[in-house]
Design a protein around this motif. Structure first.
Motif, PDB file in Angstrom:
ATOM      1  N   LEU A  73       0.825  -1.180  -0.166  1.00  0.00           N
ATOM      2  CA  LEU A  73       0.047   0.012  -0.066  1.00  0.00           C
ATOM      3  C   LEU A  73       0.780   1.247   0.135  1.00  0.00           C
ATOM      4  CD1 LEU A  73      -2.658  -1.320   2.720  1.00  0.00           C
ATOM      5  CD2 LEU A  73      -2.729  -1.431   0.258  1.00  0.00           C
ATOM      6  N   SER A  75       1.441   5.834  -0.625  1.00  0.00           N
ATOM      7  CA  SER A  75       0.992   6.888  -1.094  1.00  0.00           C
ATOM      8  C   SER A  75       2.084   7.468  -1.592  1.00  0.00           C
ATOM      9  CB  SER A  75       0.600   7.879   0.501  1.00  0.00           C
ATOM     10  OG  SER A  75       0.412   9.243   0.044  1.00  0.00           O
ATOM     11  N   GLN A 102      -7.322  -4.113  -7.146  1.00  0.00           N
ATOM     12  CA  GLN A 102      -8.472  -3.156  -7.018  1.00  0.00           C
ATOM     13  C   GLN A 102      -8.473  -2.455  -5.872  1.00  0.00           C
ATOM     14  OE1 GLN A 102     -12.347  -5.207  -8.068  1.00  0.00           O
ATOM     15  NE2 GLN A 102     -13.295  -3.492  -7.286  1.00  0.00           N
ATOM     16  N   VAL A 103      -8.222  -3.094  -4.746  1.00  0.00           N
ATOM     17  CA  VAL A 103      -8.674  -2.576  -3.177  1.00  0.00           C
ATOM     18  C   VAL A 103      -7.346  -1.682  -2.783  1.00  0.00           C
ATOM     19  CG1 VAL A 103     -10.543  -4.196  -3.053  1.00  0.00           C
ATOM     20  CG2 VAL A 103      -8.046  -4.454  -2.034  1.00  0.00           C
ATOM     21  N   ARG A 104      -6.349  -2.008  -3.445  1.00  0.00           N
ATOM     22  CA  ARG A 104      -5.059  -1.323  -2.743  1.00  0.00           C
ATOM     23  C   ARG A 104      -4.975   0.215  -2.631  1.00  0.00           C
ATOM     24  NH1 ARG A 104       0.295  -2.009  -6.623  1.00  0.00           N
ATOM     25  NH2 ARG A 104      -0.623  -1.109  -8.489  1.00  0.00           N
ATOM     26  N   GLN A 105      -5.615   0.833  -3.611  1.00  0.00           N
ATOM     27  CA  GLN A 105      -5.514   2.382  -3.331  1.00  0.00           C
ATOM     28  C   GLN A 105      -6.847   2.838  -2.378  1.00  0.00           C
ATOM     29  OE1 GLN A 105      -2.513   2.818  -4.942  1.00  0.00           O
ATOM     30  NE2 GLN A 105      -3.911   4.887  -5.001  1.00  0.00           N
ATOM     31  N   PRO A 106      -7.861   2.476  -2.346  1.00  0.00           N
ATOM     32  CA  PRO A 106      -8.712   2.762  -1.293  1.00  0.00           C
ATOM     33  C   PRO A 106      -8.144   2.298  -0.049  1.00  0.00           C
ATOM     34  CG  PRO A 106      -9.843   0.832  -2.594  1.00  0.00           C
ATOM     35  CD  PRO A 106      -8.682   1.598  -3.348  1.00  0.00           C
ATOM     36  N   ALA A 107      -7.485   1.346   0.135  1.00  0.00           N
ATOM     37  CA  ALA A 107      -6.741   0.777   1.194  1.00  0.00           C
ATOM     38  C   ALA A 107      -5.852   1.689   1.725  1.00  0.00           C
ATOM     39  CB  ALA A 107      -6.504  -0.806   1.351  1.00  0.00           C
ATOM     40  N   ALA A 109      -5.718   4.683   1.080  1.00  0.00           N
ATOM     41  CA  ALA A 109      -6.295   5.927   1.277  1.00  0.00           C
ATOM     42  C   ALA A 109      -6.627   5.810   2.875  1.00  0.00           C
ATOM     43  CB  ALA A 109      -7.358   6.410   0.632  1.00  0.00           C
ATOM     44  N   MET A 110      -7.344   4.462   3.387  1.00  0.00           N
ATOM     45  CA  MET A 110      -7.815   4.597   4.439  1.00  0.00           C
ATOM     46  C   MET A 110      -6.735   4.282   5.750  1.00  0.00           C
ATOM     47  SD  MET A 110      -9.283   1.093   6.338  1.00  0.00           S
ATOM     48  CE  MET A 110      -7.616   0.419   6.386  1.00  0.00           C
ATOM     49  N   ARG A 113      -5.150   7.909   6.217  1.00  0.00           N
ATOM     50  CA  ARG A 113      -6.114   8.858   6.982  1.00  0.00           C
ATOM     51  C   ARG A 113      -6.125   8.272   8.340  1.00  0.00           C
ATOM     52  NH1 ARG A 113     -10.511   7.493   4.565  1.00  0.00           N
ATOM     53  NH2 ARG A 113     -11.288   5.987   6.093  1.00  0.00           N
ATOM     54  N   GLU A 114      -6.594   6.945   8.567  1.00  0.00           N
ATOM     55  CA  GLU A 114      -6.692   6.402   9.998  1.00  0.00           C
ATOM     56  C   GLU A 114      -5.288   6.495  10.728  1.00  0.00           C
ATOM     57  OE1 GLU A 114      -9.420   5.573  11.376  1.00  0.00           O
ATOM     58  OE2 GLU A 114     -10.656   5.957   9.447  1.00  0.00           O
TER      59      GLU A 114
END
Length: 295
Positions: A73, A75, A102-107, A109-110, A113-114
């Motif tokens: 993951l 940034s 598919q899920v690595r970008q939203p993950a 971002a999460m 943020r978190e």
């Protein structure tokens, strides 16, 4: 599946089915990958390969090393963590690879943020929640400051003194229940749970928690308690007080009032240790609800 930071600490996980391999089980129970496992992954160059790769990295099963698919993951150019997925001979590898990509970008971002940006906000929420459980609700405090929903029912889970074992249980409850909020009041750990639609009573909460925790605790015992359902945020203090009293009463007896239905932690309610007082507590909460509706 686990989401881990660069120190191999588990930030979130999901378990489908009951078969969890021993290494994944140790990782989930500890909240981090075992040190010996990290050393092996570093020595073989597997972890550095993940951090450098823009694609999914595959580790096939070999001896006591189970198969994994992993994606980093990021940034920008900074690596934030990893997603690990366990697989077996029946897994469609290309389908799993595409899902991880598919899920690595939203993950990411999460994770950004978190973990990196919301630490101050989380500290504010926990401080406000500790104050609520300790002293009661100030009507002027917005529910959003607490990280809770005003129109949702809640129940407070008491985990007892802050120890590695109770911390582990707290981690599992957070992973199993979306929206759970934790608080350390003095030396004690509490979790405020938003209720599901099929949880009208604290006994329903206790039953579901025991069932879920049995899947990931792998036979490890433990004791916790659930306070009465709070339909208003102002009732959360009472829910926390009752949960703490139930845990104290069970500990004084030296044994749990009822055996768990399956191996794993036991979750108690007031009805298990104080049947007579349970009715009085429910009556008090009902009077409070009627008072709020009338005003």
């Amino acid at each position: 599946v686990t989401i881990e930071d660069l120190d191999s600490r588990v930030l979130a996980y999901a378990v489908v089915g009951r078969d969890v391999d021993p290494i994944r089980n140790q990782t989930i129970l500890r909240g981090a990958v075992p040190a010996w496992r990290i050393e092996r992954l570093m020595a073989t160059g597997f972890l550095p390969a993940i951090w450098r790769s823009d694609d999914v990295v595959v580790r096939n099963a070999e001896d006591d090393d189970p198969a994994r698919m992993v994606v980093a993951l990021r940034s920008g150019t900074e690596t934030l963590g990893t997603i690990w997925a366990a697989l077996d001979d029946d897994t469609d590898r290309e389908e799993l690879r595409q899902l991880l990509l598919q899920v690595r970008q939203p993950a990411a971002a999460m994770l950004l943020r978190e973990v990196h940006r919301d630490q101050y906000e989380r500290r504010l929420q926990e401080s406000a929640l500790v104050d609520l459980l300790s002293h009661g609700m100030d009507p002027g405090v917005p529910a959003s400051l607490l990280g809770l929903q005003r129109d949702t029912g809640h129940a407070v889970v008491a985990l007892g003194t802050d120890t590695p074992s109770s911390r582990s249980l707290m981690f599992h409850i957070q992973a199993l229940r979306t929206g759970a909020r934790t608080a350390r009041v003095g030396s004690d750990l509490f979790v405020v749970l938003p209720l599901l639609d099929d949880e009208p009573r604290e006994a329903d909460v206790a039953g579901l928690l025991m069932e879920q925790l049995a899947r990931v605790s792998r036979g490890r015992d433990g004791l916790m308690s659930v306070g009465p359902v709070a339909h208003a945020l102002s009732d959360l203090r009472l829910s926390a007080q009752v949960a703490r009293q139930v845990l104290d009463a069970a500990s004084l007896k030296g044994s749990t009032p009822r055996p768990p239905a399956q191996p794993g932690p036991t979750v108690l309610t007031a009805a298990d240790v104080h049947p007579g007082e349970h009715a009085l507590i429910q009556s008090e909460l009902e009077r409070g609800r009627l008072h709020r509706e009338l005003h």
